[in-house]
Each structure stands twice: as structure tokens, then as C-alpha cells.
Design a protein around this motif. Sequence first.
Motif, PDB file in Angstrom:
ATOM      1  N   SER A 112     -74.008  82.892  95.950  1.00 40.33           N
ATOM      2  CA  SER A 112     -74.269  83.341  97.318  1.00 40.33           C
ATOM      3  C   SER A 112     -72.988  83.796  98.014  1.00 40.33           C
ATOM      4  CB  SER A 112     -74.891  82.195  98.129  1.00 40.33           C
ATOM      5  OG  SER A 112     -74.956  82.539  99.497  1.00 40.33           O
ATOM      6  N   PRO A 113     -72.975  84.985  98.611  1.00 41.98           N
ATOM      7  CA  PRO A 113     -71.791  85.455  99.346  1.00 41.98           C
ATOM      8  C   PRO A 113     -71.380  84.503 100.471  1.00 41.98           C
ATOM      9  CG  PRO A 113     -73.340  87.259  98.998  1.00 41.98           C
ATOM     10  CD  PRO A 113     -74.039  85.998  98.585  1.00 41.98           C
ATOM     11  N   ALA A 114     -72.366  83.792 101.045  1.00 44.37           N
ATOM     12  CA  ALA A 114     -72.065  82.876 102.150  1.00 44.37           C
ATOM     13  C   ALA A 114     -71.134  81.747 101.711  1.00 44.37           C
ATOM     14  CB  ALA A 114     -73.354  82.297 102.724  1.00 44.37           C
ATOM     15  N   ALA A 115     -71.147  81.413 100.424  1.00 40.47           N
ATOM     16  CA  ALA A 115     -70.271  80.352  99.933  1.00 40.47           C
ATOM     17  C   ALA A 115     -68.797  80.748 100.044  1.00 40.47           C
ATOM     18  CB  ALA A 115     -70.614  80.015  98.485  1.00 40.47           C
ATOM     19  N   LYS A 116     -68.539  82.046 100.074  1.00 43.28           N
ATOM     20  CA  LYS A 116     -67.153  82.529 100.182  1.00 43.28           C
ATOM     21  C   LYS A 116     -66.725  82.767 101.624  1.00 43.28           C
ATOM     22  CE  LYS A 116     -67.056  84.678  95.589  1.00 43.28           C
ATOM     23  NZ  LYS A 116     -68.302  84.067  95.126  1.00 43.28           N
ATOM     24  N   THR A 117     -67.702  82.992 102.505  1.00 43.72           N
ATOM     25  CA  THR A 117     -67.363  83.255 103.910  1.00 43.72           C
ATOM     26  C   THR A 117     -67.642  82.063 104.815  1.00 43.72           C
ATOM     27  OG1 THR A 117     -69.569  84.166 104.332  1.00 43.72           O
ATOM     28  CG2 THR A 117     -67.850  85.711 103.613  1.00 43.72           C
ATOM     29  N   GLY A 118     -68.571  81.195 104.403  1.00 47.14           N
ATOM     30  CA  GLY A 118     -68.961  80.067 105.232  1.00 47.14           C
ATOM     31  C   GLY A 118     -70.054  80.450 106.212  1.00 47.14           C
ATOM     32  N   ILE A 119     -70.682  79.453 106.820  1.00 45.01           N
ATOM     33  CA  ILE A 119     -71.739  79.682 107.801  1.00 45.01           C
ATOM     34  C   ILE A 119     -71.351  79.120 109.156  1.00 45.01           C
ATOM     35  CG2 ILE A 119     -73.514  79.667 106.008  1.00 45.01           C
ATOM     36  CD1 ILE A 119     -74.332  76.862 107.049  1.00 45.01           C
ATOM     37  N   LYS A 120     -72.058  79.577 110.191  1.00 38.89           N
ATOM     38  CA  LYS A 120     -71.820  79.121 111.558  1.00 38.89           C
ATOM     39  C   LYS A 120     -73.020  78.301 112.022  1.00 38.89           C
ATOM     40  CE  LYS A 120     -69.192  83.325 112.604  1.00 38.89           C
ATOM     41  NZ  LYS A 120     -69.100  84.524 113.495  1.00 38.89           N
ATOM     42  N   VAL A 121     -72.750  77.175 112.697  1.00 42.47           N
ATOM     43  CA  VAL A 121     -73.832  76.338 113.190  1.00 42.47           C
ATOM     44  C   VAL A 121     -73.659  76.063 114.677  1.00 42.47           C
ATOM     45  CG1 VAL A 121     -74.046  75.232 110.934  1.00 42.47           C
ATOM     46  CG2 VAL A 121     -72.729  74.099 112.729  1.00 42.47           C
ATOM     47  N   ILE A 122     -74.762  75.714 115.322  1.00 44.02           N
ATOM     48  CA  ILE A 122     -74.732  75.222 116.690  1.00 44.02           C
ATOM     49  C   ILE A 122     -75.305  73.812 116.690  1.00 44.02           C
ATOM     50  CG2 ILE A 122     -74.942  77.511 117.725  1.00 44.02           C
ATOM     51  CD1 ILE A 122     -77.919  76.812 118.258  1.00 44.02           C
ATOM     52  N   SER A 123     -75.087  73.085 117.767  1.00 44.25           N
ATOM     53  CA  SER A 123     -75.655  71.740 117.885  1.00 44.25           C
ATOM     54  C   SER A 123     -76.844  71.774 118.822  1.00 44.25           C
ATOM     55  CB  SER A 123     -74.602  70.749 118.394  1.00 44.25           C
ATOM     56  OG  SER A 123     -74.114  71.127 119.674  1.00 44.25           O
ATOM     57  N   ILE A 124     -77.895  71.024 118.453  1.00 42.66           N
ATOM     58  CA  ILE A 124     -79.088  70.911 119.292  1.00 42.66           C
ATOM     59  C   ILE A 124     -79.538  69.453 119.290  1.00 42.66           C
ATOM     60  CG2 ILE A 124     -79.836  73.282 118.842  1.00 42.66           C
ATOM     61  CD1 ILE A 124     -81.919  72.132 116.886  1.00 42.66           C
ATOM     62  N   GLU A 125     -80.343  69.097 120.269  1.00 39.38           N
ATOM     63  CA  GLU A 125     -80.884  67.742 120.334  1.00 39.38           C
ATOM     64  C   GLU A 125     -81.882  67.527 119.203  1.00 39.38           C
ATOM     65  OE1 GLU A 125     -83.451  64.862 123.390  1.00 39.38           O
ATOM     66  OE2 GLU A 125     -82.871  66.903 123.987  1.00 39.38           O
ATOM     67  N   ASP A 126     -81.830  66.363 118.561  1.00 38.86           N
ATOM     68  CA  ASP A 126     -82.767  66.039 117.495  1.00 38.86           C
ATOM     69  C   ASP A 126     -84.039  65.470 118.124  1.00 38.86           C
ATOM     70  OD1 ASP A 126     -84.098  65.304 115.205  1.00 38.86           O
ATOM     71  OD2 ASP A 126     -82.309  64.558 114.198  1.00 38.86           O
ATOM     72  N   GLN A 127     -85.130  66.211 118.046  1.00 35.52           N
ATOM     73  CA  GLN A 127     -86.391  65.803 118.674  1.00 35.52           C
ATOM     74  C   GLN A 127     -87.490  65.535 117.643  1.00 35.52           C
ATOM     75  OE1 GLN A 127     -87.449  68.684 121.669  1.00 35.52           O
ATOM     76  NE2 GLN A 127     -85.596  68.330 122.856  1.00 35.52           N
ATOM     77  N   ARG A 128     -87.097  65.240 116.413  1.00 34.96           N
ATOM     78  CA  ARG A 128     -88.093  64.989 115.369  1.00 34.96           C
ATOM     79  C   ARG A 128     -88.625  63.561 115.434  1.00 34.96           C
ATOM     80  NH1 ARG A 128     -84.628  66.020 110.270  1.00 34.96           N
ATOM     81  NH2 ARG A 128     -83.167  64.858 111.598  1.00 34.96           N
ATOM     82  N   TRP A 129     -89.653  63.287 114.641  1.00 38.94           N
ATOM     83  CA  TRP A 129     -90.210  61.940 114.581  1.00 38.94           C
ATOM     84  C   TRP A 129     -89.220  61.007 113.893  1.00 38.94           C
ATOM     85  CZ3 TRP A 129     -94.032  59.649 110.651  1.00 38.94           C
ATOM     86  CH2 TRP A 129     -93.718  60.044 109.349  1.00 38.94           C
ATOM     87  N   GLY A 130     -89.476  59.722 113.890  1.00 37.34           N
ATOM     88  CA  GLY A 130     -88.499  58.740 113.458  1.00 37.34           C
ATOM     89  C   GLY A 130     -88.389  58.497 111.968  1.00 37.34           C
ATOM     90  N   ARG A 131     -89.316  59.040 111.146  1.00 29.82           N
ATOM     91  CA  ARG A 131     -89.282  58.775 109.706  1.00 29.82           C
ATOM     92  C   ARG A 131     -88.835  60.019 108.935  1.00 29.82           C
ATOM     93  NH1 ARG A 131     -91.467  54.501 107.283  1.00 29.82           N
ATOM     94  NH2 ARG A 131     -90.028  55.220 105.676  1.00 29.82           N
ATOM     95  N   ARG A 132     -87.601  60.416 109.182  1.00 29.19           N
ATOM     96  CA  ARG A 132     -87.079  61.621 108.529  1.00 29.19           C
ATOM     97  C   ARG A 132     -86.716  61.377 107.072  1.00 29.19           C
ATOM     98  NH1 ARG A 132     -83.328  61.399 113.717  1.00 29.19           N
ATOM     99  NH2 ARG A 132     -85.018  61.621 115.238  1.00 29.19           N
ATOM    100  N   ASP A 133     -86.719  60.119 106.666  1.00 28.26           N
ATOM    101  CA  ASP A 133     -86.449  59.788 105.267  1.00 28.26           C
ATOM    102  C   ASP A 133     -87.622  60.152 104.367  1.00 28.26           C
ATOM    103  OD1 ASP A 133     -87.629  57.619 106.842  1.00 28.26           O
ATOM    104  OD2 ASP A 133     -87.732  56.517 104.959  1.00 28.26           O
TER     105      ASP A 133
END
Length: 286
Positions: free
Chosen positions: A127-148
Motif C-alpha cells: 500500500s502506498p499509504a505505508a510509505k506516506t502515512g495516514i492522518k487521523v482526527i480525534s472524536i468522542e467514543d460513543q459505542r456500546w460497552g462490549r467492544r471486545d
Amino acid sequence: MSRTVYVNGEYLPESEAKVSIFDRGFLFADGVYEVTSVLDGKLIDFEGHAARLQRSLGELDMATPVTMDELLEIHRELVARNGIEEGLIYLQITRGAAADRDFAYPPEDTPPTIVLFTQSKPGLAESPAAKTGIKVISIEDQRWGRRDIKTVQLLYPSMGKMIAKAAGCDDAWMVEDGHVTEGTSNNAYIVKDGTIVTRHLGTEILHGITRAAVLRVAREAQMKVEERPFTIEEAKAADEAFITSASSFVMPVVEIDGEAVGSGTPGPVAARLREVYLDEMRKAAI
């Protein structure tokens, strides 16, 4: 050319595949899934995915429609029938289709629904992204409690991905009680002074199969690993950051909320882990 898919014991052209409108996966997101990568026509870490699948089914008191040996053969047959050299196999199992819509579980003898399909992705490992890296933002985690439990309840992660795209970024890291849980479809890591930091296992995050393999590889390479929560501010001040998943393997993160991580380019730890991980997984593929 139409893909061949697997639905409830049959190999079918995708145009002929059907699931009941009363299936609980459709009505209630009452199902679990796994995604296994294919490299060189072989399955990556199938045993790990099979073990997590069994755990997810057990946590939801859901029946297993096939044995793990049968599941392996289905995966291999789909790879062969669809000519997959590099790509993914998606598996979904639901509690099945009841006679009508009802919040209560259907009778115990209701057959589960099992669906598998392939996605051909030539160049997955390069993947070309492995050489350039990706950009992320932070957001509030609003999912249910059993993410495992790897359920098909993916609406909020999908929303998070779209929030990131609207901001001109590739993904979002979710934050709960001031600390990063994980990405929308991946586990999150930072590197500071040579130490790899990632959140400890619990109900707050998915127990990533790639995560387990990457941490094992890191420890075997004598890298220091800390499994603990970290904040977004800590991540911004890190030397490196990266994510892991079955489809992205090890992917560098070079920007968080508009701020460069380290030099703003992929760092040596992520690059080395990706190289070693792919080498080890190719050797162990089945």
C-alpha cells in the motif's frame, strides 16, 4: 466476472445470494464477523481469527454453524474459486431468521446464518499509504460497552470514518474518559523514546488479531512494549504513531488533529514492525 460467495452451505454467484428480511443481523445487528487477509493466495493468521470468532459467538450465546476445520475449507475454496492472490475474506454469522421481528431471541433450534465473500485487493501488502502515512482526527467514543466482541454493530465507526473524511483525514481515533480507545477499524499505538504504547485489553477495545501478532513480533525483536491508556496530547507529542488491522497490517500515522507526529513522516519503528510482521505472517500463512 461475478464473485462466488458462500451462503448457508451453498457456493453461489453473488447475484443469486439471498438472506431473509427477518434475519436478525439485518434487523438487530445481532451477528458477529471476521476479516481474514489473503497474501500469495494463502490465509494470514486464520487460527487467530477462528479463535476470536468462537469467543465472540460464545459471548453472545450464539450457535456455531460449522466446525473450524469446515470454516478453513470454505475460506480456501472461496480463495480458489475467485482466484484471490491478495485480498480479504469477510465472514458474518448471525442468530438467524425468526418467523417474525421480535426483540426476544428466536427458538434455540433456529439455524444461524453464515455468509462469506471475498474482496480482491491487488497490492494489499504494498500500500502506498505505508510509505506516506495516514492522518487521523480525534472524536468522542460513543459505542456500546462490549467492544471486545466483534459484532456487526458498526454504525458509529462508519460515522467516525465519514467525520474524518469530511475533515480531509483518513481515519478517526476514538477517545473515552480522556484516553484513546482505538481507531474506527483498527488498534492505535504511539512510540516514545523507543517504547511502543498501546491500550491494554479489556471490554473497551477489540482484541485485535494483528495487534497480538505485532506485539509478539515487537517483543521478540527486544522492543519495549507498554500496554496502557494514552491521551491524544501524549500521542501528539510522541515520536511515532501507527495503527494495526487485518487489512492495513501496520500503518504509520503522521498527523493527529492537524498536528504532525514526530517529523511528520513514517518512523523507523512502524516501518520495521510492518516489514517483520509481513515476513512472519507470509511464512506462517496456510
